[in-house]
Design an enzyme around this catalytic site. Structure first.
Site, PDB file in Angstrom:
ATOM      1  N   MET A  21      49.631  -9.968 -12.677  1.00 21.04           N
ATOM      2  CA  MET A  21      49.295  -8.668 -13.316  1.00 21.04           C
ATOM      3  C   MET A  21      49.789  -7.627 -11.821  1.00 21.04           C
ATOM      4  SD  MET A  21      45.576  -8.519 -14.622  1.00 21.04           S
ATOM      5  CE  MET A  21      45.139  -6.583 -14.546  1.00 21.04           C
ATOM      6  N   ASP A 133      37.476 -17.016 -12.189  1.00 19.86           N
ATOM      7  CA  ASP A 133      38.740 -17.511 -11.952  1.00 19.86           C
ATOM      8  C   ASP A 133      38.749 -18.180 -10.565  1.00 19.86           C
ATOM      9  OD1 ASP A 133      41.393 -18.404 -12.308  1.00 19.86           O
ATOM     10  OD2 ASP A 133      42.262 -16.790 -11.414  1.00 19.86           O
TER      11      ASP A 133
END
Length: 651
Positions: A21, A133
């Site tokens: 991203m 994550d």
């Protein structure tokens, strides 16, 4: 975007990381004059409202946290179409880099690192933030040893009900929890599972589950039992293995109830009384994935149930005598055994039993030799080449599967063989500051030695910036095999300031020019002085004192005399009588004066043949009286001394 300024405040210096991203740059906060990390949303997502929302959500999530083990967020903003977030800059390396470099980490260090991560997760969970994550790539280790958890890029409040986005699962598959792999609800226990994988990797140097595709790895998280850590590294204490096993239970019910509970277990697992505790056990999950057989009449009858017969079958059965039923059953049973025997032999011929063989360890072997070893074990090698900065060309980097796994003969073993170091374009380092240039070289795999950076004087480039580089920018090079030379400016050359006091101005100008200095013509100042009545005699060079290191080319301000004494000076003479006694002839004498002009100034030094008077000029100031001494025949002690007081002289 290097060199660009965001928000008029953050000067981007060098790229230091990136993900799907966003890209992360090292930058300088020009207002607070400090280094920061700036995460910039990739341009292709800048117009995607969903990605922008997720990007802002990360900033909001981390900004709500304040913990020494969480990377802090300072600012978030938008500059045109560029969305960015300003974070704390941590100088150091990632936990993944440490594992890749050293392999398994000492158990004591691994437990301490896991405890700090656990403490950060406990803080995040108490603020209703799940990381989702956790992996070694997102754990930073500062130069001071402080552990920092970063990249809350897919963090979401605990009220979320899914971890999918555009039909894909978020997170990193090797560190997935089983519930993440299913695309189900994620909660605090998913972070605990991921931390368990990280701790497993730290103490063994290996990941528990690997495969040729993300799907195969995700399925292993769901279905395969965990390879126990002590089977990989027997040096791991049982108490530490128990922590890992409890964090990695596939059923979240049996995992740690919270990060705080796991932290408390980590803090005590290395105590002597716990090192050899009993191995932890968990109930067997009877609902694990199974293959169910087709339901048959016999299976139903064994449960006391039958498939209802048709009306015609009922009538036929009633009309048959009992001996016929017996004969039919006997024939059917006999036929079944004959067919079963024939079928078994046919299957054995069509599908003979394939023996198993052990997979040889060929990592570090020459690729050709490794293929022969795999074939020698009656397995089939599959070679995949990939670039490597650490492993020599033609050498096996890794293999899948690896020993001690056993395979059926003719099964495939994938060998990853090094194609050597990958050539890249030499980065352009000109005009970058040394620290930025060094970090960029390290990030691209170049070796930094004491001889890499050489300081060189420069009149044009500010100190600390790169003047020149070899190889030049954009030249194709192999980082690990290329010797790099970087010239860094140490600013203009430094010279010693000469002492030009008491020299005439023009002579002082020449002496300064000889060493590369100039006279600041606009700063020449004339003023009265007690020291001399001559004009343009150098009195001082403030602030550049004699002997000081001064940058070559500096213009020196000079103060000179204007040919006059100060208004409060008193100028007069005092008599001194030099007397010779009978028989003295050709006698050397010396008259020394100390007054406002200076100390121990010799005003007369000659030989005389008779007694005589001398009128000695003196200069007095309110702070300095005059002393006159007469020496004869080279004696160390004066034969005559007279003092003149400032207040005794009338004007």
């Amino acid at each position: 975007m290097e060199g660009q300024r965001l928000g008029g405040r953050y000067q981007l210096e060098a790229r230091i990381g990136g993900g799907g991203m966003a890209i992360v740059y090292k930058a300088k906060d020009l207002v607070l004059n400090r280094p920061v990390a700036v995460k910039v949303l990739r341009s292709q997502f800048g117009t995607d409202d969903d990605f922008v929302t997720r990007f802002r959500r990360e900033a909001q999530a981390v900004a709500s946290l304040s913990h020494p083990n969480v990377v802090g967020v300072y600012d978030v903003g938008q500059d045109g179409d560029t969305h960015y977030m300003v974070m704390e800059y941590v100088e150091g390396y990632t936990l993944k880099e440490l594992i890749n470099r050293n392999g398994a980490i000492p158990v004591e260090d691994a437990v301490e690192i896991a405890a700090e991560i656990c403490d950060a997760l406990d803080h995040a969970h108490s603020n209703q933030i799940i990381h989702r994550d956790i992996k070694p790539h997102n754990i930073l280790i500062g130069k001071n040893g402080r552990i920092k958890v970063t990249d809350f890029g897919i963090a979401r409040a605990v009220t979320s009900t899914t971890i999918t986005h555009t039909n894909s699962v978020l997170g990193s598959v090797h560190y997935f929890s089983p519930e993440q792999a299913r695309g189900g609800i994620t909660a605090e226990k998913s972070d605990i599972y991921s931390l368990g994988i990280v701790l497993y990797e730290m103490v063994t140097g290996k990941l528990p589950f690997s495969g040729e595709s993300p799907i195969s790895v995700a399925l292993k998280h769901l279905q395969e039992p965990l390879p126990e850590p002590r089977q990989v590294n027997p040096e791991i204490p049982q108490s530490v293995e128990n922590v890992i096993l409890k964090a990695l239970v596939k059923d979240p019910t049996y995992r740690y109830a919270s990060a705080r509970e796991m932290l408390e277990d980590l803090e005590t697992c290395l105590l002597p009384e716990r090192l050899h505790e009993e191995k932890i056990e968990f109930p067997v999950d009877d609902e694990a994935t199974k293959a169910y057989p087709v339901i048959t009449q016999e299976m139903l009858e064994s449960q006391g149930r039958t498939i209802p017969p048709s009306r015609q079958e009922k009538e036929t059965r009633k009309s048959r005598p009992w001996w016929m039923k017996t004969a039919l059953w006997a024939g059917a049973i006999g036929l079944f055994f004959v067919l079963a025997f024939l079928g078994f032999n046919l299957v054995m011929e069509l599908f003979p039993t394939v023996p198993e063989t052990q997979v040889p360890d060929v990592v570090g072997h020459d690729g050709t030799v490794a293929e022969q070893e795999i074939r020698g074990a009656k397995l089939v090698p599959k070679v995949i080449t990939e670039a490597s900065n650490e492993v020599e060309k033609g050498i096996v980097i890794r293999q899948d599967p690896a020993p001690p796994m056993g395979l059926k003969e003719n099964a495939v073993v994938t060998l990853y063989v090094s194609s050597g170091q990958e050539a890249i374009g030499m980065p352009n380092l000109i005009n970058k500051v040394r620290t930025v240039a060094e970090e960029e070289l390290k990030s691209k795999g170049f070796k930094i030695t004491d001889a890499t950076f050489v300081e060189k004087e420069s009149d044009d480039v500010p100190a600390g910036q790169v003047i020149n580089q070899f190889p030049p920018a954009d030249q194709q090079v192999v980082p690990g095999a290329t010797e790099v030379k970087i010239e860094v400016s140490k600013g203009r050359a430094m010279v010693d300031m000469p002492d030009v006091r008491t020299l005439p101005l023009e002579k002082a100008r020449i002496e300064l020019f000889k060493v590369g200095l100039l006279v600041d013509e606009a700063a020449i100042k004339a003023e009265p002085t007690y020291s001399t009545e001559k004009p343009n005699i150098v009195l001082g060079t403030h602030p550049y004192d004699p002997g000081m290191k001064v940058a070559k080319g500096t213009a020196i301000p000079i103060t000179v005399s204007n040919g006059q004494f100060p208004a409060d000076a008193k100028i007069t003479t005092t008599p001194v009588y030099a007397e010779l006694i009978d028989g003295e002839y050709d006698v050397p004498i010396k008259i020394v004066v100390s007054d406002a002009r200076g100390d121990n100034m010799t005003v007369y030094e000659e030989r005389i043949n008779e007694s005589r008077n001398f009128d000695i000029p003196i200069v007095l100031s309110p702070k300095k009286n005059a002393t006159v001494k007469l020496y004869k025949n080279g004696a160390s002690q004066p034969v005559f001394v007279t003092e003149v007081d400032y207040n005794s002289v009338q004007y």
